[in-house]
Design a protein around this motif. Structure first.
Motif, PDB file in Angstrom:
ATOM      1  N   THR A 161       0.869  -1.187   0.000  1.00  0.00           N
ATOM      2  CA  THR A 161       0.000   0.000   0.000  1.00  0.00           C
ATOM      3  C   THR A 161       0.896   1.225   0.000  1.00  0.00           C
ATOM      4  OG1 THR A 161      -1.775  -1.082   1.177  1.00  0.00           O
ATOM      5  CG2 THR A 161      -1.680   1.290   1.392  1.00  0.00           C
ATOM      6  N   GLN A 176      -1.448   7.552   0.637  1.00  0.00           N
ATOM      7  CA  GLN A 176      -2.419   7.518   1.737  1.00  0.00           C
ATOM      8  C   GLN A 176      -3.378   6.357   1.470  1.00  0.00           C
ATOM      9  OE1 GLN A 176      -2.508  10.116   4.070  1.00  0.00           O
ATOM     10  NE2 GLN A 176      -0.797  11.171   3.114  1.00  0.00           N
ATOM     11  N   GLY A 177      -2.871   5.164   1.550  1.00  0.00           N
ATOM     12  CA  GLY A 177      -3.725   3.996   1.336  1.00  0.00           C
ATOM     13  C   GLY A 177      -3.949   3.671  -0.130  1.00  0.00           C
ATOM     14  N   TYR A 206       0.810   3.579   9.655  1.00  0.00           N
ATOM     15  CA  TYR A 206      -0.074   4.351   8.763  1.00  0.00           C
ATOM     16  C   TYR A 206      -1.517   4.089   9.158  1.00  0.00           C
ATOM     17  CZ  TYR A 206       3.825   5.131   5.555  1.00  0.00           C
ATOM     18  OH  TYR A 206       5.005   5.514   4.994  1.00  0.00           O
ATOM     19  N   GLN A 207      -2.321   5.178   9.127  1.00  0.00           N
ATOM     20  CA  GLN A 207      -3.745   4.992   9.450  1.00  0.00           C
ATOM     21  C   GLN A 207      -4.417   4.069   8.447  1.00  0.00           C
ATOM     22  OE1 GLN A 207      -5.591   8.800   9.657  1.00  0.00           O
ATOM     23  NE2 GLN A 207      -5.209   8.981  11.862  1.00  0.00           N
ATOM     24  N   THR A 208      -3.943   4.179   7.190  1.00  0.00           N
ATOM     25  CA  THR A 208      -4.547   3.367   6.140  1.00  0.00           C
ATOM     26  C   THR A 208      -3.778   2.052   6.002  1.00  0.00           C
ATOM     27  OG1 THR A 208      -3.192   4.721   4.711  1.00  0.00           O
ATOM     28  CG2 THR A 208      -5.553   5.192   4.730  1.00  0.00           C
ATOM     29  N   ALA A 265      -4.470  -0.715   3.219  1.00  0.00           N
ATOM     30  CA  ALA A 265      -5.748  -0.328   2.582  1.00  0.00           C
ATOM     31  C   ALA A 265      -5.864  -0.861   1.153  1.00  0.00           C
ATOM     32  CB  ALA A 265      -5.877   1.186   2.590  1.00  0.00           C
TER      33      ALA A 265
END
Ligand SMILES: Cc1cc2nc3c(=O)[nH]c(=O)nc-3n(C[C@H](O)[C@H](O)[C@H](O)COP(=O)(O)O)c2cc1C
Length: 562
Positions: A227, A230-231, A266-268, A271
């Motif tokens: 990934t 941002q995702g 990473y937040q994503t 993803a």
């Protein structure tokens, strides 16, 4: 179809028919006078046409005029006029087109015997017959309209295209396929390792070469994908994702599973892996094993997923996933010893097997075996020897990072386990100007880039923007950079010292925005950005977005942000 040569030939019919149509239309264009190539043929007035040698062609008389010119003369009017060379060229094109059509017709007749090829062979027979007679007909018959010929040729080709859909998809030997979608090489490396353990049972492919047809050809397809951004998907997967999004949903026999590589910070997290998995299911593919998330190449997670793959395929090999080479430390120099923290080290390693390109990364295995590997940009350009720029990472609790701590404390003669990771999207393009933008240890790949320019004697201009904190401590590789400038390899060098001068790299980019735009838009410069994602990477990309024209933003910008 029993004979493979006939199958192979039939699969080429459509391509050949397209080529023949182009050839035929070219010839017809000549006769119709659409193609003139600016030739003028001065013809002196003749007293008597009969005195010129000539022959009959479809009821018209064709005469050879002085100067090797052939003309068709009918009822006192001069028709097409060609030089001898043009006539020869047209005859050769026509000859080969007619031969190719004749071969297709014969092969189509043979292929008609096979039920699964009947529709396609029938249509190809019809189309080649039409293409064969159509130009002759338009020459023999006066009053045939060029646009009508175009409609007939286009119609024939469309019919062939339509009939091609009835062709059976060729069977491959392997029943399974492993596909990788990688940005910095880890997914590719992992897929190759997994494939090595089961190569007799599966094929391997990069997602950039994957089509829906290929996917449907296999019973099982295993994806190893990372990934990015941002995702988002790695660049190599974009085309395939677009195709899949546009495809119709239809139940398919093909089973799949996705191994999603990512980083939990990473937040994503993972993803793209999840998105791909859902998209495949939406389009009718069968999920065989649940999507498995892998945090920073965690070997146990990968081994667990592979064990499930093995059960599906009926194999029980536990792969030695991460094969590292033994690197010997040759030198380790602290570049900013006066600093109290953020120590940067130039570490030189040797390994007889090390092969890499400028822009590639080195995956280093920390001493604790069950820890994740760490990736470092390579700052050298000579095979066997690898230089790294390592910043000692201090954690929030004051302890030193595992890999960076280990690397910065190495002394000559020590050994490290490491392996090169290909980073194809960050390989610099030859013979074009480069704008290199780095901060901190993000300077490392650009040292490798400049060494490559030096080795290849490539004289395209290079511009380096570099940002760090203190001019008196953090001018890493200063001697090397001065030498590159003296040799004319580094054309411009702009440095931003945030603590000494309060200047940041985006400020420098802003100041030179006109020149950057001109380098990129007019001179075709490629822009490379390397450094930490937070702060540096985000602000540089936001500034570049205002400076770079849209088309170049897509095609000439390359990032390595961590
Ligand atoms: C610039 C950048 C952006 C990333 N973005 C994400 C992300 O959004 N989510 C995630 O889980 N991992 C993210 N990662 C981590 C990568 O997916 C992970 O390092 C992966 O192992 C890389 O595999 P590759 O070398 O095959 O591309 C990012 C890494 C980089 C360098």
């Amino acid at each position: 179809m029993s004979s493979t040569w006939l199958t192979k030939a039939v699969l080429q019919f459509e391509r050949v028919l397209w080529l023949v149509s182009i050839g035929m239309l070219f010839v017809l264009g000549y006769f119709w006078g659409v193609l003139e190539f600016g030739m003028s043929h001065p013809v002196s007035l003749m007293t008597s046409l009969e005195a010129l040698s000539g022959f009959e062609f479809s009821g018209r008389s064709v005469h050879q005029l002085p100067g090797g010119i052939w003309a068709h003369i009918s009822e006192g009017e001069v028709g097409y006029i060609f030089t001898r060379t043009e006539l020869l060229f047209i005859s050769i094109v026509t000859f080969f087109c007619q031969i190719a059509l004749a071969i297709i017709m014969v092969l189509s007749l043979i292929a008609l015997r096979d039920k699964s090829y009947r529709l396609y062979a029938g249509v190809a027979l019809y189309a080649s017959g039409l293409l064969m007679v159509s130009p002759l007909y338009s020459l023999y018959e006066s009053g045939v309209l060029p646009w009508w010929e175009l409609v007939r040729v286009a119609g024939a080709l469309l019919c062939v295209r339509w009939a091609a859909k009835s062709l059976p998809v060729p069977q491959t030997h392997s029943q399974a396929l492993i596909v990788y979608a990688s940005q910095t090489g880890s997914a590719k490396y992992l897929a190759q390792r997994l494939h090595d353990t089961a190569h007799a049972l599966m094929d391997i492919a990069c997602v950039s070469t994957l089509t829906e047809q290929t996917l449907k050809r296999y019973q099982r397809v295993f994806f190893v994908v990372s990934t990015y951004g941002q995702g988002e998907a790695p660049d190599s997967a974009r085309r395939f994702v677009n195709t899949l999004q546009g495809a119709n949903s239809a139940a398919s026999q093909t089973q799949f599973s996705v191994l999603a590589l990512g980083d939990r910070t990473y937040q994503t997290f993972c993803a793209f892996g999840h998105y791909l998995s859902e998209l495949l299911e939406q389009k009718g593919y069968q999920r065989a094993i649940p999507t498995t998330e892998i945090d920073r190449m965690d070997p146990q997670g990968v081994a667990h997923w592979w064990q499930q793959v093995g059960e599906l395929l009926g194999i029980h090999t536990a792969p030695e996933l991460f094969e590292y080479d033994d690197y010997t430390v040759m030198a380790n120099e602290c570049l900013n010893p006066e600093q109290t923290h953020r120590l940067a080290h130039r570490v030189t390693l040797f390994c007889a097997n090390a092969r890499y390109e400028a822009g590639d990364l080195l995956a280093v295995q920390p001493e604790q075996k069950d820890e994740h590997e760490r990736l470092y940009s390579i700052a050298s350009y000579q095979d066997n020897t690898i230089e790294l720029l390592v910043r000692q990472h201090i954690r929030a609790d004051g302890t030193i990072g595992l890999a960076s701590g280990m690397l910065s404390q190495l002394t000559p003669g020590d050994r490290v386990l490491a392996s090169v990771r290909e980073h194809t999207t960050f390989h610099p393009k030859a013979n074009v100007p480069w704008i290199m933008i780095g901060a901190g240890t993000g300077l490392a790949p650009f040292i490798s880039f400049l060494k490559k320019r030096q080795a290849e004697q490539d004289s395209a201009p290079c511009w380096l923007f570099f940002g760090e904190q203190y001019v008196e401590h953090d001018a890493y590789f200063a001697k090397d950079l001065t030498a590159f400038q003296d040799q004319g390899i580094l054309t411009r060098l702009d440095r931003a010292w945030s603590r000494s001068d309060g200047v940041y790299v985006p400020d420098l980019l802003q100041q030179s925005h006109k020149a950057i735009r001109q380098w990129v838009a007019e001179q075709g410069a490629h822009v490379y950005v390397c450094g930490s994602r937070e702060g540096f990477g985000e602000s540089v990309l936001a500034t570049l977005q205002d400076i770079l024209p849209e088309p170049q933003w897509q095609s000439q910008l390359h990032t390595d942000l961590y």
